[in-house]
Scaffold this motif. Structure first.
Motif, PDB file in Angstrom:
ATOM      1  N   PHE A 127      25.999  40.466  18.691  1.00  9.50           N
ATOM      2  CA  PHE A 127      25.041  39.556  18.070  1.00  9.50           C
ATOM      3  C   PHE A 127      25.442  39.318  16.620  1.00  9.50           C
ATOM      4  O   PHE A 127      25.832  40.254  15.913  1.00  9.50           O
ATOM      5  CB  PHE A 127      23.629  40.157  18.096  1.00  9.50           C
ATOM      6  N   TYR A 128      25.311  38.080  16.192  1.00  7.42           N
ATOM      7  CA  TYR A 128      25.638  37.689  14.821  1.00  7.42           C
ATOM      8  C   TYR A 128      24.402  37.052  14.207  1.00  7.42           C
ATOM      9  O   TYR A 128      23.754  36.217  14.829  1.00  7.42           O
ATOM     10  CB  TYR A 128      26.797  36.684  14.804  1.00  7.42           C
ATOM     11  N   VAL A 129      24.085  37.438  12.974  1.00  5.66           N
ATOM     12  CA  VAL A 129      22.851  36.985  12.341  1.00  5.66           C
ATOM     13  C   VAL A 129      22.951  35.549  11.821  1.00  5.66           C
ATOM     14  O   VAL A 129      21.942  34.860  11.737  1.00  5.66           O
ATOM     15  CB  VAL A 129      22.414  37.966  11.233  1.00  5.66           C
ATOM     16  N   ASP A 130      24.162  35.091  11.484  1.00 11.44           N
ATOM     17  CA  ASP A 130      24.312  33.729  11.004  1.00 11.44           C
ATOM     18  C   ASP A 130      25.749  33.252  11.204  1.00 11.44           C
ATOM     19  O   ASP A 130      26.599  34.007  11.678  1.00 11.44           O
ATOM     20  CB  ASP A 130      23.885  33.599   9.534  1.00 11.44           C
ATOM     21  N   GLU A 131      25.980  32.005  10.844  1.00 12.31           N
ATOM     22  CA  GLU A 131      27.298  31.404  11.035  1.00 12.31           C
ATOM     23  C   GLU A 131      28.368  32.117  10.207  1.00 12.31           C
ATOM     24  O   GLU A 131      29.498  32.299  10.651  1.00 12.31           O
ATOM     25  CB  GLU A 131      27.250  29.919  10.658  1.00 12.31           C
ATOM     26  N   HIS A 132      28.003  32.548   9.000  1.00 11.10           N
ATOM     27  CA  HIS A 132      28.965  33.255   8.145  1.00 11.10           C
ATOM     28  C   HIS A 132      29.430  34.559   8.815  1.00 11.10           C
ATOM     29  O   HIS A 132      30.615  34.874   8.825  1.00 11.10           O
ATOM     30  CB  HIS A 132      28.357  33.541   6.770  1.00 11.10           C
ATOM     31  N   ALA A 133      28.502  35.311   9.373  1.00  7.52           N
ATOM     32  CA  ALA A 133      28.852  36.565  10.049  1.00  7.52           C
ATOM     33  C   ALA A 133      29.728  36.294  11.274  1.00  7.52           C
ATOM     34  O   ALA A 133      30.683  37.030  11.541  1.00  7.52           O
ATOM     35  CB  ALA A 133      27.587  37.310  10.460  1.00  7.52           C
ATOM     36  N   TYR A 134      29.411  35.238  11.998  1.00  8.27           N
ATOM     37  CA  TYR A 134      30.219  34.866  13.170  1.00  8.27           C
ATOM     38  C   TYR A 134      31.638  34.501  12.751  1.00  8.27           C
ATOM     39  O   TYR A 134      32.616  35.013  13.308  1.00  8.27           O
ATOM     40  CB  TYR A 134      29.549  33.697  13.897  1.00  8.27           C
ATOM     41  N   ASP A 135      31.759  33.645  11.731  1.00  7.58           N
ATOM     42  CA  ASP A 135      33.088  33.231  11.259  1.00  7.58           C
ATOM     43  C   ASP A 135      33.874  34.398  10.669  1.00  7.58           C
ATOM     44  O   ASP A 135      35.091  34.464  10.805  1.00  7.58           O
ATOM     45  CB  ASP A 135      32.964  32.113  10.220  1.00  7.58           C
ATOM     46  N   ALA A 136      33.183  35.325  10.024  1.00  6.41           N
ATOM     47  CA  ALA A 136      33.844  36.482   9.414  1.00  6.41           C
ATOM     48  C   ALA A 136      34.161  37.575  10.425  1.00  6.41           C
ATOM     49  O   ALA A 136      34.886  38.519  10.116  1.00  6.41           O
ATOM     50  CB  ALA A 136      32.962  37.045   8.298  1.00  6.41           C
ATOM     51  N   GLY A 137      33.595  37.464  11.635  1.00  5.87           N
ATOM     52  CA  GLY A 137      33.844  38.477  12.658  1.00  5.87           C
ATOM     53  C   GLY A 137      33.117  39.784  12.394  1.00  5.87           C
ATOM     54  O   GLY A 137      33.637  40.860  12.671  1.00  5.87           O
ATOM     55  N   THR A 138      31.874  39.671  11.877  1.00  9.44           N
ATOM     56  CA  THR A 138      31.084  40.865  11.583  1.00  9.44           C
ATOM     57  C   THR A 138      29.750  40.822  12.340  1.00  9.44           C
ATOM     58  O   THR A 138      28.749  40.339  11.814  1.00  9.44           O
ATOM     59  CB  THR A 138      30.825  41.003  10.063  1.00  9.44           C
ATOM     60  N   PRO A 139      29.759  41.325  13.570  1.00 11.34           N
ATOM     61  CA  PRO A 139      28.501  41.332  14.328  1.00 11.34           C
ATOM     62  C   PRO A 139      27.480  42.267  13.680  1.00 11.34           C
ATOM     63  O   PRO A 139      27.843  43.277  13.076  1.00 11.34           O
ATOM     64  CB  PRO A 139      28.915  41.842  15.710  1.00 11.34           C
ATOM     65  N   ILE A 140      26.203  41.904  13.820  1.00 13.38           N
ATOM     66  CA  ILE A 140      25.134  42.734  13.271  1.00 13.38           C
ATOM     67  C   ILE A 140      24.839  43.905  14.210  1.00 13.38           C
ATOM     68  O   ILE A 140      24.440  44.977  13.774  1.00 13.38           O
ATOM     69  CB  ILE A 140      23.868  41.907  12.980  1.00 13.38           C
ATOM     70  N   THR A 141      25.063  43.691  15.504  1.00 14.80           N
ATOM     71  CA  THR A 141      24.872  44.753  16.492  1.00 14.80           C
ATOM     72  C   THR A 141      25.677  44.415  17.738  1.00 14.80           C
ATOM     73  O   THR A 141      26.040  43.265  17.965  1.00 14.80           O
ATOM     74  CB  THR A 141      23.371  44.939  16.823  1.00 14.80           C
ATOM     75  N   LYS A 142      25.942  45.448  18.565  1.00 16.60           N
ATOM     76  CA  LYS A 142      26.690  45.228  19.806  1.00 16.60           C
ATOM     77  C   LYS A 142      26.208  46.209  20.870  1.00 16.60           C
ATOM     78  O   LYS A 142      25.766  47.316  20.556  1.00 16.60           O
ATOM     79  CB  LYS A 142      28.187  45.340  19.565  1.00 16.60           C
TER      80      LYS A 142
END
Length: 125
Positions: A45-60
């Protein structure tokens, strides 16, 4: 005669190169690259577009369960399923759910919050 030797040497080189690529390809398939920072076999799960583009999921999540696991209710921008053979059911804030097929991802608008996830060993929705 030199032409025949050059052709034979070229053919032998091509066979060796093809064999090397097939061996390299086999080992590369075993170690799959993460998708947007989400390693196999997780649903991330990604909290926003920036996290998705940066490859930093908030949880898995990776455990197959028979019931929903609670997901902290917040707007989730993106969900990525890197599992090859398992679907993920995402429960939304209104109680409905959607199915995320294997090796698939989806994006949500701010109007939707995911409140639960259930990973199933089924390969189809």
């Amino acid at each position: 005669m030199k032409s025949v030797i050059r052709k034979a040497a070229g053919l032998a080189g091509a066979v060796v190169a093809a064999a090397a690529m097939s061996v390299t390809g086999a080992s590369a398939a075993q170690a799959e690259a993460p998708t947007h920072g989400c390693p196999y076999p997780y649903v991330c799960f990604y909290v926003d577009e920036h996290a998705y583009d940066a490859g930093t999921p908030i949880t898995k999540y990776r455990d197959v369960t028979s019931s929903y696991q609670t997901v902290r209710s917040r707007p989730h921008y993106h969900v990525v399923n890197t599992r090859n053979d398992d679907v993920a059911y995402l429960r939304l804030q209104d109680g409905t759910s959607i199915c995320l097929p294997p090796n698939f991802e989806t994006a949500f608008t701010n109007a939707y919050s995911v409140t639960g996830i259930k990973i199933s060993s089924s390969s189809t929705c």
